[in-house]
Design a protein around this motif. Sequence first.
Motif, PDB file in Angstrom:
ATOM      1  N   GLU A  88       0.845  -1.239  -0.009  1.00  0.00           N
ATOM      2  CA  GLU A  88       0.152   0.020  -0.036  1.00  0.00           C
ATOM      3  C   GLU A  88       0.909   1.268  -0.083  1.00  0.00           C
ATOM      4  N   GLN A 125      -0.928   2.170 -10.892  1.00  0.00           N
ATOM      5  CA  GLN A 125      -1.539   1.175  -9.930  1.00  0.00           C
ATOM      6  C   GLN A 125      -3.036   0.962 -10.210  1.00  0.00           C
ATOM      7  N   PRO A 126      -3.860   1.566 -11.147  1.00  0.00           N
ATOM      8  CA  PRO A 126      -5.111   1.101 -11.060  1.00  0.00           C
ATOM      9  C   PRO A 126      -5.377  -0.126 -11.494  1.00  0.00           C
ATOM     10  N   HIS A 127      -6.350  -0.863 -10.871  1.00  0.00           N
ATOM     11  CA  HIS A 127      -6.468  -2.313 -11.233  1.00  0.00           C
ATOM     12  C   HIS A 127      -7.224  -2.402 -12.572  1.00  0.00           C
ATOM     13  N   SER A 131     -11.076   1.583 -12.745  1.00  0.00           N
ATOM     14  CA  SER A 131     -10.506   1.948 -11.679  1.00  0.00           C
ATOM     15  C   SER A 131      -9.795   3.395 -11.966  1.00  0.00           C
ATOM     16  N   VAL A 285      -5.954   7.614  -6.594  1.00  0.00           N
ATOM     17  CA  VAL A 285      -5.799   6.005  -6.564  1.00  0.00           C
ATOM     18  C   VAL A 285      -5.726   5.591  -5.121  1.00  0.00           C
ATOM     19  N   PHE A 286      -4.566   5.889  -4.474  1.00  0.00           N
ATOM     20  CA  PHE A 286      -4.656   5.392  -3.186  1.00  0.00           C
ATOM     21  C   PHE A 286      -4.372   6.799  -2.191  1.00  0.00           C
ATOM     22  N   THR A 289      -9.550   5.388  -3.689  1.00  0.00           N
ATOM     23  CA  THR A 289     -10.392   4.450  -4.249  1.00  0.00           C
ATOM     24  C   THR A 289      -9.619   3.046  -4.381  1.00  0.00           C
ATOM     25  N   GLN A 290      -8.439   2.693  -3.979  1.00  0.00           N
ATOM     26  CA  GLN A 290      -8.026   1.318  -3.905  1.00  0.00           C
ATOM     27  C   GLN A 290      -7.121   1.042  -2.767  1.00  0.00           C
ATOM     28  N   ALA A 293      -1.212  -1.917  -4.091  1.00  0.00           N
ATOM     29  CA  ALA A 293      -1.307  -2.313  -5.710  1.00  0.00           C
ATOM     30  C   ALA A 293      -1.062  -3.676  -5.914  1.00  0.00           C
TER      31      ALA A 293
END
Length: 446
Positions: A88, A125-127, A131, A285-286, A289-290, A293
């Motif tokens: 993270e 990092q977006p999945h 995302s 992103v972090f 929302t996530q 990674a």
Amino acid sequence: MSATTASARSESKAAEERARASARDGTARPAGAPDFDALLSQDPEIAGVLLGESARQADGLQLIAAENYTSPAVLAALGSPLGNKYAEGYPGARHHGGCEIVDLAERIAVERAKALFGAEHANVQPHSGSSAVLAAYAALLRPGDTVLAMSLPHGGHLTHGSPANFSGRWFDFAGYGLDEDSGLLDYDAVRALARDRRPRAIVCGSISYPRHIDYAAFRDIADEVGAYLIADVAHPMGLIAGGAAPSPVPYADVVCATTHKVLRGPRGGMVLCGAKLAERIDRAVFPFTQGGAQMNAVAAKAVAFAEAATPAFGAYAHQVVANARTLARALAEQGLAVGTGGTDTHLITADTAPLEVDARTARGRLAAAGIVLDTCALPCTEAAERRAARRYGIRLGTAAVTTQGMGEAEMRVIAELIGAALREDTAVRAETVALVHRFPPYPDRG
């Protein structure tokens, strides 16, 4: 037990038996599965699934526009020990110890993405592509803000305002469409809508628009109404990397994309932006929302970015477009009504109505012939949309078959196979398999 469940279990058992047989005679191994023997010993049922999917891909024409074949190197990174690491945060500022090695992987991926696309900042990092779009909205918008995007019936993505998606629930979307006759974007109509609605952001991008988008025109419209410009280029990103499509990076405030499709990387997403928005994007992103990674995917993205920076990939991207244009012309010769009269990209849309076949039936007949593709909405009048009397056609792409080494001659053969399948020629399946076996997706694999 339902008939569907019984059928599924029967197929699973058959796949398991095929896996065991393959292990005994030393034949097929799924690409990217170096420990397949261990998997076969521990879980032959799932090993059978892997073999079954490998066989499905190798025995049919994969014409889904959003799919491709990654390289063995990308698959190797996906199956690596990096998948064990929780990471993270961002390099140098993780919430877990022991991230020194994965930090290196992410830094490499970021630098390669920035160099490949000429961006000041990249978040890898977006999945997924969704995302990535969610992060862009989170960074730039507040719930209730007005956003312009291509309407879903004309080719917009679910994240462009679908009421079933977070985008349609959190924001006030106004959809612009395509001209019913030409199927092309009407930039004057987009400008008029922007002047009327005064959106906080404008999204340009589509899942089924086969022509290049004029990003400069969208930038001008966004500037006139004081809106952010978000380019959602999940489909053409690989073409952009290979120099076969124009780049939105010089024009958009934020660029969202996937790393699979034509780019030929792992399934995942990415966000590009200028330095001024970098911190907002990263925080969106972090941690907004996530969580952590997927570091094996991040490493696989780095591999794909390096591959996309080579002259060979540039040649591939241009061949993808040449193949699509040839296929579009050949489909028209088979009697299909090709959307916009052709394509600039890997994408083709076509109406099967001239052959007296609806899109759903067409997809079924093609699947039976070993030809896999999608359906899509076709442009129609607002009145028809209100009546839900939408027209549907087929959507196909040339990224995967081009990766297999097929060229324009094979595209003409594919068009003939599609035409024959739509006319219910029962010999098509064997011809499809014969063509694909000449161009295996992983020729060095069993």
